[in-house]
Design an enzyme around this catalytic site. Structure first.
Site, PDB file in Angstrom:
ATOM      1  N   HIS A  14      36.736  34.785 176.793  1.00 54.15           N
ATOM      2  CA  HIS A  14      36.467  35.655 176.319  1.00 54.15           C
ATOM      3  C   HIS A  14      35.756  36.750 176.835  1.00 54.15           C
ATOM      4  CE1 HIS A  14      31.869  34.708 176.390  1.00 54.15           C
ATOM      5  NE2 HIS A  14      32.152  34.195 176.195  1.00 54.15           N
ATOM      6  N   CYS A  58      30.894  29.205 178.386  1.00 55.30           N
ATOM      7  CA  CYS A  58      32.406  29.984 178.400  1.00 55.30           C
ATOM      8  C   CYS A  58      32.862  30.989 180.230  1.00 55.30           C
ATOM      9  CB  CYS A  58      32.413  30.651 177.355  1.00 55.30           C
ATOM     10  SG  CYS A  58      32.038  30.713 175.787  1.00 55.30           S
TER      11      CYS A  58
END
Length: 545
Positions: free
Chosen positions: A490, A512
């Site tokens: 992301h 992430c």
């Protein structure tokens, strides 16, 4: 010379049979040795020459004809074949119909199919009524349901279709014999507790009526509670009970009975009712779980189980017991179990490389196709578990189709290298893009392994816990592609420094893969769900760029 008796025997044989002309011991033809015939040279019988030669087929030795017995045997065989054909034709015709000689009260049901029978049984139940005359000129007309009778229409239909049936072929002959009879009654259960309460309510005024202490379900408390009864008058239900039994044996008719009232103490004490309520609550506490034996299970809801629990017993004897509505249980499970436990067949997909080597097993997890069946059998097991007062895990019968395993090559593959803090995108084994990234910190290191992108958002608000257990909130995070639980690619506009230097030790994420916005959008645009993600390498000790 032959005797006279012998001559007479030969003459009789010659009159009835067809014979041949034998040759005597010297080879000479003729019948000179028989006293009943003229000597050689005489006129002889027709067909014989004077010298003993045969001028035709005049018989010498007799053989009886078999035409008569053969005709009789053939006729018998034809009749037997016809009878066997009729039997098998009738056996086939009545395979799914009511056999001849089966009676259901006064209603004719021979030859009816399941659909016909369902309508017939429902009508018979509807037409079964009992007029009850009580004290003080009070009178009511009651249905079987009013009088606490629970009829299992499906079971009744099954009994009618199975009547006179046998797995033994010889015994099954009797099934299609119209002179062999079998009577089938309603498959029904009588609740005398409900019968007594109904008759009391209808035939005795409120201020005179004796009331048994009773139990009822409180949905808010999810428990059975007791309502106290009182002294008063109660009806003598024995004549009604007898009329109900007769209606079960001979449905579709009406009857009239007379009953009287009697004064009694409280029919069922609060203590007895409380014991029964405690037993009912135990049934609610002990859970019943139904499983398909594969990937799904279903726990019966408490509120639904409570609907099936009924008070029964004999108020005239101060008895109150638990009963269970088997018909309601069958109906509920037949409707709900397919929804809860059926499984659609899903083939397993293994991802392979160009050499057909599996690089990700079960990228799409295989699911067996499964269809539940025989839910009435499950209903019977549920009733048994309720009667025993125990919880249970019951496996529902089902038809299962095993899933296949298919191999698939993924067009897109992303290799995240923690050592170099890069993400390289491959299309059909060719590297097309390499991006700088910043993976998880030492406390939240990005998991190594092979995964697939399974969920994507163009924008998402993210929430989570920091190391000090405070909550973080990141609104409007763009171009999110999840590949391992909460781990995904992301945009991380707040972490441009960590991305530029590849420093997860000091600027790492919660797991992430942080990227520049343009890079995360490129992955979002080009790498669909199912894209392979391989996380390799080891956590660096500091910045790598």
């Amino acid at each position: 010379m032959m005797s006279k008796n012998t001559e007479q025997l030969h003459l009789q044989d010659l009159a009835d049979t067809t014979v041949i002309n034998p040759v005597d011991a010297n080879g000479a033809r003729g019948l000179e040795g028989l006293g009943a015939f003229p000597p050689a040279g005489g006129d002889g019988f027709a067909g014989f020459t004077a010298d003993g030669g045969d001028g035709g087929n005049m018989p010498l030795e007799a053989k009886k004809s078999h035409k008569g017995p053969i005709i009789v045997l053939v006729s018998i065989a034809v009749i037997l074949v016809a009878l066997i054909a009729v039997f098998f034709t009738m056996r086939w015709h009545y395979a799914d119909r009511v056999a001849p000689g089966v009676s259901f009260g006064s209603v004719k049901v021979t030859g009816q199919t399941r659909g016909d029978l369902t309508a017939t049984v429902n009508k018979a139940v509807k037409d079964s009524s009992i007029v009850v005359k009580g004290d003080n000129d009070r009178q009511i007309s009651a249905t079987l349901k009013d009088l606490g009778v629970s009829v299992d229409v499906k079971k009744t239909v099954d009994d009618l279709l199975a009547a006179k049936k046998s797995e033994n072929l010889l015994q099954d002959i009797a099934r299609v014999n119209p002179f062999s009879h079998e009577s089938v009654k309603l498959a029904a259960k009588v609740n005398t507790y409900e019968m007594s309460r109904f008759l009391s309510d209808k035939l005795i005024s409120d201020d005179e009526r004796a009331v048994a202490s009773s139990i009822s379900y409180d949905a808010n408390a999810q428990a059975f509670v007791v309502t106290e009864g009182r002294d008063g008058d109660t009806p003598d239900i024995q004549p009604v009970d007898a009329a109900v039994e007769q209606a079960i044996k001979n449905p579709g008719n009406s009857a009239t009975v007379e009953i009287t009232n009697k004064q009694i103490d409280m029919p069922i004490t609060t203590e007895e009712a409380q014991k029964t309520a405690d037993e009912a609550n135990q049934r609610l506490t002990n859970k019943i779980v139904l499983t398909n034996g594969d990937a799904k299970q279903f726990e019966l809801p408490v509120d639904e189980v409570a609907k099936w629990i009924k008070a029964n017993g004999d108020p005239s004897k101060g008895q109150i017991t638990l009963d269970y509505d088997a018909v309601a249980i069958k109906t509920y499970l037949a409707a709900v179990l397919p929804q809860q436990l059926n499984q659609e067949l899903v083939p397993q997909e293994d991802i392979v490389d160009d050499n057909n080597k599996v690089i990700l097993e079960a990228a799409v997890k295989g699911v067996n196709g499964l269809t539940v069946k025989n839910t009435d059998n499950t209903a019977a097991q549920v009733v048994s578990a309720l009667n025993a007062g125990n919880g249970a895990t019951l496996q529902v019968e089902s038809d299962v189709k095993k899933f296949d395993i298919k191999q698939k090559k993924s067009e897109w593959r992303i290799v995240v290298d923690k050592s170099s803090q890069t993400a390289t995108v491959y299309q059909n084994s060719q590297a097309v893009k390499t991006f700088p990234v910043c993976t998880g910190s030492n406390k939240h290191e990005t998991d190594s392994g092979t995964f697939t992108i399974y969920l994507r958002y163009d924008v998402q608000d993210m929430r989570g816990l920091n190391d000090d257990h405070t909550t973080y909130f990141s609104p409007g995070v763009k171009w999110v592609s999840y590949f391992n639980g909460g781990e995904g690619f992301h945009t991380a506009s707040w972490n441009n420094y960590g991305i530029a230097h590849g420093d997860p030790v000091n600027y790492g994420s919660h797991g992430c893969v942080n990227m520049y916005e343009a890079d995360s959008k490129w992955i979002y645009d080009h790498c669909p769900q199912g894209t392979i993600v391989q996380v390799v390498g080891s956590q660096p000790s500091g910045a790598v760029r």
